[in-house]
Design an enzyme around this catalytic site. Structure first.
Site, PDB file in Angstrom:
ATOM      1  N   GLY A   8       1.274  -1.550  -0.097  1.00  0.00           N
ATOM      2  CA  GLY A   8      -0.438  -0.106  -0.163  1.00  0.00           C
ATOM      3  C   GLY A   8       0.938   1.117  -0.086  1.00  0.00           C
TER       4      GLY A   8
ATOM      5  CB  THR B  47       2.902  -0.778  -8.240  1.00  0.00           C
ATOM      6  OG1 THR B  47       2.396  -2.143  -8.031  1.00  0.00           O
ATOM      7  CG2 THR B  47       2.536  -1.344 -10.315  1.00  0.00           C
ATOM      8  CB  THR B  48       2.958   4.646  -8.637  1.00  0.00           C
ATOM      9  OG1 THR B  48       1.177   4.281  -8.696  1.00  0.00           O
ATOM     10  CG2 THR B  48       3.134   5.992  -9.131  1.00  0.00           C
TER      11      THR B  48
ATOM     12  CG  ASP C 241       2.333  -7.885  -5.437  1.00  0.00           C
ATOM     13  OD1 ASP C 241       0.914  -8.420  -5.289  1.00  0.00           O
ATOM     14  OD2 ASP C 241       1.764  -7.347  -4.668  1.00  0.00           O
TER      15      ASP C 241
ATOM     16  CD  GLU D 223       0.779   6.066   7.752  1.00  0.00           C
ATOM     17  OE1 GLU D 223       0.837   5.097   7.963  1.00  0.00           O
ATOM     18  OE2 GLU D 223       0.306   6.866   7.039  1.00  0.00           O
TER      19      GLU D 223
ATOM     20  CG  ASN E  55       4.498   6.989  -3.118  1.00  0.00           C
ATOM     21  OD1 ASN E  55       4.636   8.461  -4.082  1.00  0.00           O
ATOM     22  ND2 ASN E  55       4.120   6.005  -3.786  1.00  0.00           N
TER      23      ASN E  55
ATOM     24  CB  CYS F 268      -8.360  20.401   5.936  1.00  0.00           C
ATOM     25  SG  CYS F 268      -7.497  18.883   5.946  1.00  0.00           S
TER      26      CYS F 268
ATOM     27  CB  CYS G 213      -4.305  18.987   5.677  1.00  0.00           C
ATOM     28  SG  CYS G 213      -5.204  18.553   4.270  1.00  0.00           S
TER      29      CYS G 213
END
EC number: 3.6.-.-
Length: 336
Positions: A31, A35-36, A58, A236, A263, A275, A278
């Site tokens: 996640g 791939t990108t 994958d 994270e 990423n 906001c 954010c």
């Protein structure tokens, strides 16, 4: 390290310009956008290399979604590119995933070898996935692509992919010993079917050929001039933890790793306009970016943005891939 050390270039330009690279693995936690990133890297490589292959190992097979084009277990040219090819394999499928052409031949020996080899491999738990990688490597090496990019499955599968040459080298010894036991039975069986050309030596030769290829691949994997790994993460805790575990395992396996992609980052130009969520996410990301800077000061750390729209289709990937070559500039780069 000393504070006066210059930070390394925050891009993948060092990889794209390293002409000697043959195998580039892209991996990380699920996640995070592997791939990108792998597709974007393949696009950039296609600008400077004669031929580029991107392989998805994958089972989710996201590169078909990324390029908005259906790919199979046979290398297929990516729409919009002259020298970029893609293929998808499922290592869990073992030798059944390989193209049928691989087992074609002039005699029955080669045509039945696939089933016999699969049965022999099934007798050795844990080697099936590794053998699938081994056969794919043998196929790919025969195609003579300039460079191969692997879009890998989440971390656990990736580590097995990296370790497969050692697994296969050990397993082939067992297979060859097993062959000696089943050879008489095999000869009797095929004689009953009238296939005189089939014999255990044919299978043995196939395994020996594979062993030679895998030994060579094993040497290349541990050669930083030919192989490297790109870790992809997000800012994270769990992703950073997984990345550190991956870096340590790769180092233990002797695999070069000196590039990390962070990423899905927020680039807030004016905190007053954002906001509260954010702004909160931005602070969390800044905290982990500081930790990444401390942990990986001898790495090239590339920072990629979280976009308003998904990156999908060859033109979208082509545009996004520019962020791998130069630091993202939210003021100078329009959002996709």
């Amino acid at each position: 390290m000393a504070d006066n050390l210059e930070p390394l270039e925050p891009s993948l330009q060092n990889l794209v310009e390293q002409d000697s690279l043959k195998w580039i693995f892209v991996g990380g936690k699920g996640g995070v956008g592997k791939t990108t990133c792998s597709s974007s890297l393949a696009v950039q490589l296609s600008k400077v290399r004669e031929s580029v292959l991107i392989i998805s190992t994958d089972p989710a097979h996201n590169i078909s979604d990324a390029f908005d084009q259906k790919f199979t277990k046979v290398p297929t040219k990516v729409n919009g590119f002259d020298n970029l090819f893609a293929m998808e394999i499922d290592p869990n499928a073992g030798l059944n995933e390989l193209p049928e052409e691989y087992f074609d031949g002039e005699n029955e020996a080669l045509r039945v070898s696939k089933g016999v080899m699969q049965e022999m491999i099934n007798a050795l738990p844990g080697i099936d996935e590794a053998m699938s990688y081994a056969e794919v490597m043998k196929l790919v090496k025969g195609m003579n692509f300039s460079v191969v990019v692997f879009d890998t499955a989440p971390t656990g599968h990736t580590l097995r992919l990296i370790a497969f040459p050692q697994v296969v080298e050990k397993g082939l010894g067992k297979l060859l010993r097993l062959k000696m036991k089943v050879a008489p039975l095999l000869s009797q069986f095929v004689s009953m079917l009238g296939m005189a050309d089939v014999n255990a030596d044919t299978l043995s030769q196939k395994l020996d050929d594979m062993l030679r290829v895998i030994t060579q691949v094993n040497e290349q994997f541990k050669n930083p001039d030919q192989t490297t790994f790109v870790c992809v993460c997000i800012a994270e805790f769990f992703s950073l933890y997984e990345t550190e575990r991956l870096v340590q395992e790769l180092t233990k396996c002797g695999i070069d790793v000196h590039n990390i992609i962070v990423n899905q980052l927020l680039f807030l130009q004016n905190s007053h306009d954002s906001c509260s969520m954010c702004a909160s996410r931005f602070k969390i990301q800044e905290k982990y970016l500081d930790q990444i800077a401390d942990l990986y000061e001898d790495f090239h750390v590339t920072k990629l943005p979280l976009l308003e729209k998904e990156v999908r289709g060859p033109e979208s990937i082509r545009s996004f891939s520019e962020n791998l070559m130069k630091p993202y500039n939210p003021k100078g780069e329009p959002k996709e």
